[in-house]
Scaffold this active site. Structure first.
Site, short mmCIF file in Angstrom:
data_model
loop_
_atom_site.label_atom_id
_atom_site.label_comp_id
_atom_site.label_asym_id
_atom_site.label_seq_id
_atom_site.Cartn_x
_atom_site.Cartn_y
_atom_site.Cartn_z
CD GLN A 156 -2.69 -6.57 10.13
OE1 GLN A 156 -2.68 -6.28 11.14
NE2 GLN A 156 -3.58 -6.73 9.26
CB THR A 157 -2.66 -12.23 8.18
OG1 THR A 157 -2.88 -12.70 7.19
CG2 THR A 157 -3.25 -13.09 9.46
NE ARG A 158 -5.04 -6.37 4.72
CZ ARG A 158 -5.25 -5.82 3.45
NH1 ARG A 158 -6.54 -5.96 3.04
NH2 ARG A 158 -4.22 -5.06 3.18
CG ASN A 159 -5.25 -13.24 2.19
OD1 ASN A 159 -6.32 -13.79 1.85
ND2 ASN A 159 -4.83 -12.14 1.61
N GLY A 209 6.14 -7.16 5.55
CA GLY A 209 6.17 -7.44 4.15
C GLY A 209 6.33 -6.23 3.23
NE ARG A 210 5.67 -6.32 -4.22
CZ ARG A 210 4.85 -5.94 -4.64
NH1 ARG A 210 3.51 -5.94 -4.21
NH2 ARG A 210 4.95 -5.27 -5.87
CG HIS A 253 2.35 -4.25 6.63
ND1 HIS A 253 2.81 -5.20 7.48
CD2 HIS A 253 1.41 -3.55 7.29
CE1 HIS A 253 2.16 -5.21 8.47
NE2 HIS A 253 1.18 -4.60 8.32
CB ALA A 254 -1.30 -1.50 6.12
#
Lengths: 73, 382
Positions: free
Chosen positions: B191-194, B285-286, B288-289
């Site tokens: 999952q990403t937004r970057n 990860g660290r 998250h969300a």
């Protein structure tokens, strides 16, 4: 070894494994008994093995065509 | 074999051509409820199986169960409400048992069988989902502004939501075929937004060492000023995959979805969505969300302990950094050196460099990725 009794079957597993499973079941609220845990685990394994296709062969062909047109295949 | 759909069955609530024609022919006689583009996207996600096993917007039984137990009434894990809120005054001539047409900008999106209209407590909802009722939290603010009533019931999709990224849009049934064709039996979802920096790449590749493929699934949707633009993120990932991933090990496709910033609960939701796409594993990860300092850095990993029956394996990672003495990427589990040797991947610092037209150092971002980002006149949302 196993015994069939009506709708249920009795399976034999090692006492040690049973005791470990019982201890685990008691530490979590997810299963109420070792039998429930074993039914769940067997169900998961068997349904994964069966594959349970979620699309028909015709749908699969149409999907592959789109994937090809988008460059994914 | 890729993962089974959540709840056992991949939902398909897209109208067949004949059903669609019939619904549209009757549209003028149906009561209409205008919905936002975000709700239309939710309807599309339901209908296309992203939210399997949901077949519509939640009934009160599932909504309550989700808030209090993080499970549907059927006991299937489910951590975020998927609801259709309306203002009380907007429901003239609509009651339980009716069929209504959900419309976006006047065009039909979905037919909804209104099975239930119910009230809910917004503050309690916010506290349950976000763990706070602080108005500083964007999810809380949004929840408190919702309509007073919720409509629950199955939907049938009859329209599509305008999508500028059709070329990158794949639905769960399509990714399942794709993974099968590629021969992937194990797939990790990311999952990403970057736009990707080296830390993101390291997360994916460490996971990739254990599975057949990585499904990179950026969230496309409403963003904050200062975020990377959606087209920049996609082009940056294309460059990264082209230059740094072995052939046939990565698939890039978008997810249209509005972030809730619900931290731990949302991490589980993200994993469930990727399970429906066919992922067997999911990277957590660290923070998250998360947003601000609302959640402890690794709370989103701890919550997974409550879901031994989730059906997708979470992969937990500590934050990666570049260590000058190790001479490569590491995290606190693999590197013994002091903070002074470490280069952290700060989104703010990367943004500052790019804003000035400077290329971030190669230990922070791949030069090919930076080059793509800098080729945009303005890579940021304003």
């Amino acid at each position: 070894m196993s015994r069939v009794e009506g709708e249920k079957v009795t399976l034999e597993i090692s006492k040690e494994l049973y005791e470990r499973a019982k201890k685990w079941v008691e530490s979590t609220s997810d299963f109420s008994s070792v039998e429930e845990l074993i039914e769940f685990l067997l169900g998961e394994v068997l349904s994964e093995e069966s594959g349970e296709q979620v699309y028909s062969p015709e749908e699969e062909e149409e999907i592959k065509e789109r994937l090809r047109s988008l460059g994914y295949l | 074999m890729v993962s089974r759909p959540h709840g056992g069955r991949l939902v398909n609530r897209v109208a067949s051509d004949s059903r669609r024609e019939k619904i549209l022919a009757e549209a003028a006689e149906l009561p209409q409820i205008p919905i936002s583009v975000e709700k239309a996207i939710e309807a599309e996600n339901i209908a296309r199986g992203v939210y399997s096993p949901l077949e519509g917007f939640m009934l009160s039984e599932d909504f309550e169960s989700c808030l209090t137990r993080m499970r549907l009434a059927s006991d299937v894990p489910w951590t975020l409400p998927v609801v259709l809120d309306v203002e009380e005054g907007s429901l003239v001539d609509i009651s339980e048992g009716d069929e209504v047409l959900l419309t976006l900008d006047g065009s039909p999106t979905a037919l909804m069988e209104v099975e239930e209209i119910y009230r809910y407590d917004k503050r309690r909802t916010a506290v349950s989902v976000f763990g706070t009722d602080s108005p500083e939290h964007p999810g809380v603010r949004r929840t408190l502004k919702m309509g007073d009533l919720l409509l629950g019931g199955r939907i049938t999709l009859v329209g599509s939501v305008p999508n500028p990224y059709e070329r990158y849009t794949l639905w769960p049934i399509e990714t399942r075929v794709l993974f099968k064709e590629k021969g992937w039996k194990t797939v990790v979802g990311f999952q990403t937004r970057n736009a990707p920096h080296r830390g993101h790449e390291e997360l994916q590749k460490t996971a990739l060492a254990f599975v057949d493929g990585v499904f990179i699934n950026p969230v496309i949707g409403r963003k904050k000023p200062g975020d990377f633009r959606d087209d920049v993120i996609l082009e940056a990932y294309r460059a990264l995959i082209r230059h740094y991933y072995p052939r046939d090990t990565a698939v890039l496709a978008i997810l249209r979805y509005e972030m809730r910033y619900a931290g731990p609960r949302e991490a589980v939701h993200h994993a469930i969505m990727r399970k429906n796409f066919g992922c067997t594993h999911f990277i957590v990860g660290r923070d998250h969300a998360g947003v601000g300092n609302f959640y402890p850095p690794y709370a989103a990993q701890e919550i997974f302990r409550e879901f031994p029956d989730l059906g997708v394996t979470p992969l937990f990672f500590r934050e990666f950094f570049y260590c000058r003495r190790c001479g490569g990427l590491a995290n606190e589990k693999t590197c013994p050196h002091p903070e002074s040797d470490r280069v952290r991947f700060s989104g703010t610092k990367i943004r500052e460099l790019i804003e000035r037209g400077e290329v971030p150092p190669p230990e922070v971002m791949r030069p090919e990725v930076a080059e793509v980002i800098l080729s945009f006149e303005d890579p940021f949302v304003r």
